[in-house]
Design a protein around this motif. Structure first.
Motif, mmCIF file in Angstrom:
data_model
loop_
_atom_site.group_PDB
_atom_site.id
_atom_site.type_symbol
_atom_site.label_atom_id
_atom_site.label_comp_id
_atom_site.label_asym_id
_atom_site.label_seq_id
_atom_site.Cartn_x
_atom_site.Cartn_y
_atom_site.Cartn_z
ATOM 1 N N TYR A 87 0.912 -1.205 -0.158
ATOM 2 C CA TYR A 87 0.093 0.032 -0.145
ATOM 3 C C TYR A 87 0.837 1.259 0.183
ATOM 4 N N GLY A 88 1.998 1.006 0.015
ATOM 5 C CA GLY A 88 3.115 2.273 -0.085
ATOM 6 C C GLY A 88 3.805 2.493 1.185
ATOM 7 N N ASN A 89 4.948 3.221 1.053
ATOM 8 C CA ASN A 89 5.943 3.172 2.353
ATOM 9 C C ASN A 89 5.230 4.031 3.480
ATOM 10 N N ASN A 90 4.475 4.946 2.982
ATOM 11 C CA ASN A 90 3.893 5.935 3.981
ATOM 12 C C ASN A 90 2.803 5.108 4.915
ATOM 13 N N ALA A 91 1.962 4.009 3.964
ATOM 14 C CA ALA A 91 1.154 3.162 4.966
ATOM 15 C C ALA A 91 1.889 2.455 5.942
ATOM 16 N N TYR A 92 3.117 1.977 5.455
ATOM 17 C CA TYR A 92 4.100 1.289 6.140
ATOM 18 C C TYR A 92 4.633 1.873 7.422
ATOM 19 N N SER A 110 0.048 -10.351 -0.603
ATOM 20 C CA SER A 110 1.373 -9.541 -0.802
ATOM 21 C C SER A 110 2.069 -10.080 -2.038
ATOM 22 N N PRO A 111 2.420 -9.472 -3.161
ATOM 23 C CA PRO A 111 2.442 -8.004 -3.318
ATOM 24 C C PRO A 111 1.228 -7.257 -3.945
ATOM 25 N N CYS A 112 0.073 -8.330 -4.031
ATOM 26 C CA CYS A 112 -1.303 -7.760 -4.801
ATOM 27 C C CYS A 112 -2.566 -8.032 -3.598
ATOM 28 N N PRO A 113 -2.637 -7.481 -2.502
ATOM 29 C CA PRO A 113 -3.720 -7.563 -1.356
ATOM 30 C C PRO A 113 -4.788 -6.939 -1.962
ATOM 31 N N LEU A 114 -5.700 -6.765 -1.332
ATOM 32 C CA LEU A 114 -7.028 -6.300 -1.730
ATOM 33 C C LEU A 114 -6.940 -4.696 -1.636
ATOM 34 N N LEU A 115 -7.644 -4.221 -2.209
ATOM 35 C CA LEU A 115 -7.629 -2.531 -2.403
ATOM 36 C C LEU A 115 -6.384 -1.916 -2.684
ATOM 37 N N VAL A 116 -5.372 -2.749 -3.463
ATOM 38 C CA VAL A 116 -4.044 -2.118 -3.420
ATOM 39 C C VAL A 116 -4.029 -1.031 -4.280
ATOM 40 N N HIS A 117 -4.872 -0.685 -5.360
ATOM 41 C CA HIS A 117 -4.764 0.347 -6.061
ATOM 42 C C HIS A 117 -5.532 1.531 -5.559
ATOM 43 N N GLY A 118 -6.445 1.549 -4.560
ATOM 44 C CA GLY A 118 -6.957 2.663 -4.136
ATOM 45 C C GLY A 118 -6.431 3.025 -2.773
ATOM 46 N N PRO A 119 -6.873 4.262 -2.344
ATOM 47 C CA PRO A 119 -6.423 4.755 -0.835
ATOM 48 C C PRO A 119 -7.126 4.013 0.258
ATOM 49 N N TRP A 120 -8.194 3.309 0.097
ATOM 50 C CA TRP A 120 -8.854 2.725 1.077
ATOM 51 C C TRP A 120 -8.129 1.589 1.708
ATOM 52 N N GLY A 121 -7.341 0.538 0.825
ATOM 53 C CA GLY A 121 -6.674 -0.339 1.356
ATOM 54 C C GLY A 121 -5.544 -0.140 2.228
ATOM 55 N N GLY A 122 -4.721 1.341 2.165
ATOM 56 C CA GLY A 122 -3.805 1.552 3.172
ATOM 57 C C GLY A 122 -4.288 2.032 4.529
ATOM 58 N N ILE A 151 -7.416 1.140 5.739
ATOM 59 C CA ILE A 151 -7.965 0.024 6.410
ATOM 60 C C ILE A 151 -6.888 -0.488 7.113
ATOM 61 N N MET A 152 -5.564 -0.952 6.432
ATOM 62 C CA MET A 152 -4.558 -1.498 7.004
ATOM 63 C C MET A 152 -3.993 -0.966 8.246
ATOM 64 N N VAL A 153 -3.668 0.379 8.195
ATOM 65 C CA VAL A 153 -3.307 1.087 9.363
ATOM 66 C C VAL A 153 -4.239 1.188 10.505
ATOM 67 N N LEU A 154 -5.623 1.203 10.366
ATOM 68 C CA LEU A 154 -6.762 1.235 11.403
ATOM 69 C C LEU A 154 -6.495 -0.293 11.640
ATOM 70 N N SER A 155 -6.337 -1.274 10.998
ATOM 71 C CA SER A 155 -6.106 -2.789 11.417
ATOM 72 C C SER A 155 -5.260 -2.918 12.490
ATOM 73 N N TRP A 156 -3.998 -2.338 12.456
ATOM 74 C CA TRP A 156 -2.861 -2.475 13.388
ATOM 75 C C TRP A 156 -3.132 -1.662 14.648
ATOM 76 N N VAL A 157 -3.816 -0.592 14.328
ATOM 77 C CA VAL A 157 -4.084 0.194 15.683
ATOM 78 C C VAL A 157 -4.985 -0.529 16.599
ATOM 79 N N VAL A 158 -6.213 -1.074 15.904
ATOM 80 C CA VAL A 158 -7.245 -1.789 16.572
ATOM 81 C C VAL A 158 -6.510 -3.157 17.098
ATOM 82 N N LEU A 159 -5.648 -3.906 16.495
ATOM 83 C CA LEU A 159 -5.041 -4.869 16.862
ATOM 84 C C LEU A 159 -4.242 -4.524 18.068
ATOM 85 N N LEU A 160 -3.559 -3.511 18.157
ATOM 86 C CA LEU A 160 -2.629 -3.345 19.192
ATOM 87 C C LEU A 160 -3.362 -2.857 20.493
ATOM 88 N N LEU A 161 -4.291 -2.044 20.314
ATOM 89 C CA LEU A 161 -5.309 -1.473 21.418
ATOM 90 C C LEU A 161 -5.713 -2.809 21.982
#
Length: 439
Positions: A300-305, A355-367, A369-379
């Motif tokens: 999803y890009g380096n910024n998402a990571y 990877s390297p072709c997960p769901l929603l990889v071409h749109g902004p929502w994929g990144g 959702i992934m960032v929010l997933s990591w936040v929810v997981l750790l919380l």
């Protein structure tokens, strides 16, 4: 409650995993300058699990000779060892020796083993030490443990670790016709300060932890925060005869012990349930999912990571801070939060497998959702860890020793599961932060 004691508890907890967490976030700068290359993370995983010899020794000592092990002395030794090892890394991390026909980073690997031994052993020594203070300070300690991951991440962010710029690069596609094409190439930017400075920073953090531990033992303001009565192997002994007499009278009124674990407040099934959840949560949050974080985020890009890594580091102490004001001991809520976190973790693992072709990889929502997933997981996972710690704290000193042992056991099982999948069978494929080649 004493503000000073809260601060000291945070600084003490910060020293629990700051060294190894710092080493992980510094890998993008270390790897290009050592002969092991990107095999280093696999070696580190093995070394960290080998370092469980420390907590195994402490747990066996508590089991064989209860009350004989001087935990305070052990804590002084491991904090001092962590301070020295981090300091030496600043001088010798690039040094190599010719072993088995190849150059090896022997100093880096040996000193990393010592750091891992320090951090793993802290799980079975730092938590039991907190029995000497009121229960409220255990949650503060967990905040410090979360800061041990957040602080190195923030320093690495200032340092500029892993910052990538995508630049146009000419690529010759056909040498016969001399045709060329343009594609984006990832170029890592130089750091704002060196790896040596970062290791000296880690050594300073361990020194701060040592000073905090000394003050927790000897400062008069902290002494006033000890619970009423003294503790012997986790059993509170009242200081006056009237209190002892009342305790004997109350013992006839209390219900029959449901198990031999701790105070007997929980049945055998409930104790097993608590420890299974503790092992599962630590396996997922400490090893299993962090080992695939780059695979799940980089497509999803380096910024998402980087955003997911930073927000995940913030989520841990935030969950502990929430637990300070909203402590819940319900085993049902514990199971529900674990189920939510496991479901989110399953989504992260699924995207990593794609990877390297997960769901929603071409749109902004994929990144997003992934960032929010990591936040929810750790919380959720961090909150469950605090819940278990608070529950076991009331069950006595030995319960917290077993808590630390199960934390390390869960991490070990997670590493044994993920190491062959990631490093041997190459089950996961990395994404390119600048070029997404997916249909």
């Amino acid at each position: 409650m004493s503000l000073l004691t809260h601060i000291l508890a945070v600084l003490f907890g910060m020293g629990s995993w700051v060294s190894i967490n710092g080493l992980w976030v510094e890998l993008p700068l270390i790897v290009p300058q050592i002969p092991e290359g990107w095999l280093l993370p696999s070696y580190l995983s093995v070394l960290i699990q080998m370092a469980n010899v420390g907590p195994l020794f402490v747990t066996l000592m508590h089991r064989i000779n209860p009350g004989k092990l001087n935990e305070t002395a052990v804590i002084y030794v491991i904090i001092g060892l962590g301070t020295v090892a981090s300091f030496l890394l600043g001088f010798f991390w690039k040094e190599t020796l010719f072993v088995g026909g190849f150059h090896r980073s022997v100093a880096l690997l040996v000193l990393t083993f010592f750091l891992a031994t320090v951090d793993c052993t802290s799980s079975v020594t730092f938590l039991p030490f907190m029995m000497q203070l009121k229960p409220e300070y255990l949650t503060t300690y967990y905040i410090g443990e979360g800061v041990s991951g957040l602080l190195p991440a923030l320093v690495a962010l200032v340092q500029g670790v892993g910052v990538v710029h995508c630049i146009n690069s000419t690529k010759i596609s056909n040498q016969t016709s001399n045709t060329s094409s343009f594609e984006l190439q990832a170029q890592y930017q130089p750091a704002n300060f060196s790896v040596e400075v970062f290791f000296f920073f880690l050594s300073a953090m361990m020194l701060v932890c040592l000073v905090a531990f000394i003050l927790l033992n000897y400062h008069p303001a902290v002494a006033r925060e000890h619970p009423n009565g003294r503790y012997t192997n986790g059993v509170q002994v009242k200081n006056n005869k009237w209190a002892e007499k009342n305790l004997m009278i109350d013992s006839y009124k209390t219900p029959k012990r449901r198990s031999r674990f701790g105070t007997g407040a929980y049945s055998v099934v409930e104790v097993v349930y608590i420890f299974v959840i503790l092992a599962w949560v630590n396996a997922l949050s400490n090893v299993v999912l962090p080992s695939v974080q780059s695979y799940s985020c980089l497509p999803y890009g380096n910024n998402a990571y980087h955003l997911s890594a930073t927000m995940a580091a913030v989520s841990n102490p935030l969950a502990c801070f929430i637990a300070m004001f909203l402590p819940i001991r319900s085993l049902v809520v514990m199971g529900a939060l674990t189920a939510v976190g496991s479901g989110v973790g399953a989504y992260i693992m699924w995207m990593a497998a794609l990877s390297p072709c997960p769901l929603l990889v071409h749109g902004p929502w994929g990144g997003v959702i992934m960032v929010l997933s990591w936040v929810v997981l750790l919380l959720t996972m961090s909150y469950v860890k605090v819940m278990v710690g608070v529950i076991l704290r009331d069950e006595g000193h030995s319960a917290l020793v077993w808590c630390g042992a199960v934390v390390q056991l869960g991490s070990l099982l997670g590493a044994v599961t993920m190491f062959p999948l990631v490093s041997i069978f190459s089950f996961f494929s990395s994404g390119d932060p600048c070029n997404t080649k997916c249909p």
